[in-house]
Design an enzyme around this catalytic site. Structure first.
Site, PDB file in Angstrom:
ATOM      1  N   SER A  79       7.734  -7.337   6.498  1.00  0.00           N
ATOM      2  CA  SER A  79       6.418  -7.867   6.840  1.00  0.00           C
ATOM      3  C   SER A  79       5.501  -6.740   7.288  1.00  0.00           C
ATOM      4  O   SER A  79       5.952  -5.770   7.904  1.00  0.00           O
ATOM      5  CB  SER A  79       6.543  -8.925   7.950  1.00  0.00           C
ATOM      6  OG  SER A  79       5.300  -9.560   8.186  1.00  0.00           O
ATOM      7  N   ASP A  80       4.218  -6.879   6.994  1.00  0.00           N
ATOM      8  CA  ASP A  80       3.233  -5.895   7.432  1.00  0.00           C
ATOM      9  C   ASP A  80       1.891  -6.592   7.610  1.00  0.00           C
ATOM     10  O   ASP A  80       1.612  -7.586   6.937  1.00  0.00           O
ATOM     11  CB  ASP A  80       3.099  -4.757   6.405  1.00  0.00           C
ATOM     12  CG  ASP A  80       2.323  -3.584   6.964  1.00  0.00           C
ATOM     13  OD1 ASP A  80       2.926  -2.784   7.699  1.00  0.00           O
ATOM     14  OD2 ASP A  80       1.109  -3.489   6.699  1.00  0.00           O
TER      15      ASP A  80
END
Length: 206
Positions: A79-80
């Site tokens: 995730s980012d």
């Protein structure tokens, strides 16, 4: 570098969180699935001309891919997140001065947050990627309020220069989006859908 497991991984789930973020760990804990953590080491610099959506899509998948060699029979979560304001991509401020400057820009304004989410199944090399938008409308903030907030919470490693899960809630007039967990860094509604498709239903039989 592999970190000590936050939970013991079972042979049936084989779930990995490619992150060193304690906030993402706390969110994933809510799903009550066994998992391990492994911190990815990637270059998060945007490519020339890369859109915010393309950036978080690429980085989320890159984080999962970065640890894939260590987990050949697992589902890996990457995730980012970035903030987008007036066409600028804003990542982590890293300094108190930059955090204060960001919040001063945001005062009384609407800011879009984009969170990229990837689930890589290394058993089949199949991956799913989703970009979750969320919008925040900031209160009109005084310089003193901004300085007090940054001094108290030190949100230097948070995209947008605030922490939704802490005192950051005092900065906002309203929040708009499907999943407020996305602001903390892990869109759980989208993740649950991905996990179900991968055969890891949080509400399935143990």
């Amino acid at each position: 570098m592999t970190e000590p497991p936050m939970k013991e991984a079972s042979t049936t789930t084989g779930l990995v969180l490619a992150s060193s973020s304690r906030w993402r760990r706390e969110l994933l804990d809510r799903l009550q699935l066994p998992y391990q953590c492994c911190s990815p080491d990637i270059d998060e610099t945007p490519h020339p001309g890369e859109t915010p959506q393309a950036l978080v899509h690429r980085l989320a998948l890159s984080k999962a891919n970065a640890v894939a060699a260590h987990f050949p029979h697992h589902c890996i979560i990457g995730s980012d997140q970035v903030a987008v304001f007036e066409g600028d991509i804003l990542g982590k401020p890293h300094t108190a001065e930059k955090a204060c400057a960001n919040l001063a820009r945001f005062s009384g304004q609407r800011v879009t947050f984009l969170t990229g989410l990837a689930l890589l199944d290394t058993r089949s090399q199949h991956h799913q990627v989703h970009v979750e938008p969320f919008e925040v409308v900031f209160r009109t903030l005084s310089s003193q309020e901004i300085e007090n907030y940054v001094a108290k919470e030190q949100p230097l490693d948070s995209a947008g220069s605030f922490r939704m899960e802490g005192l950051g809630i005092a900065l906002f007039e309203k929040l708009e989006g499907r999943d407020p967990n996305a602001l903390i860094g892990l869109p759980l509604i989208a993740l649950c859908d991905m996990l179900r498709q991968a055969g890891l239903d949080p509400l399935g039989a143990n």
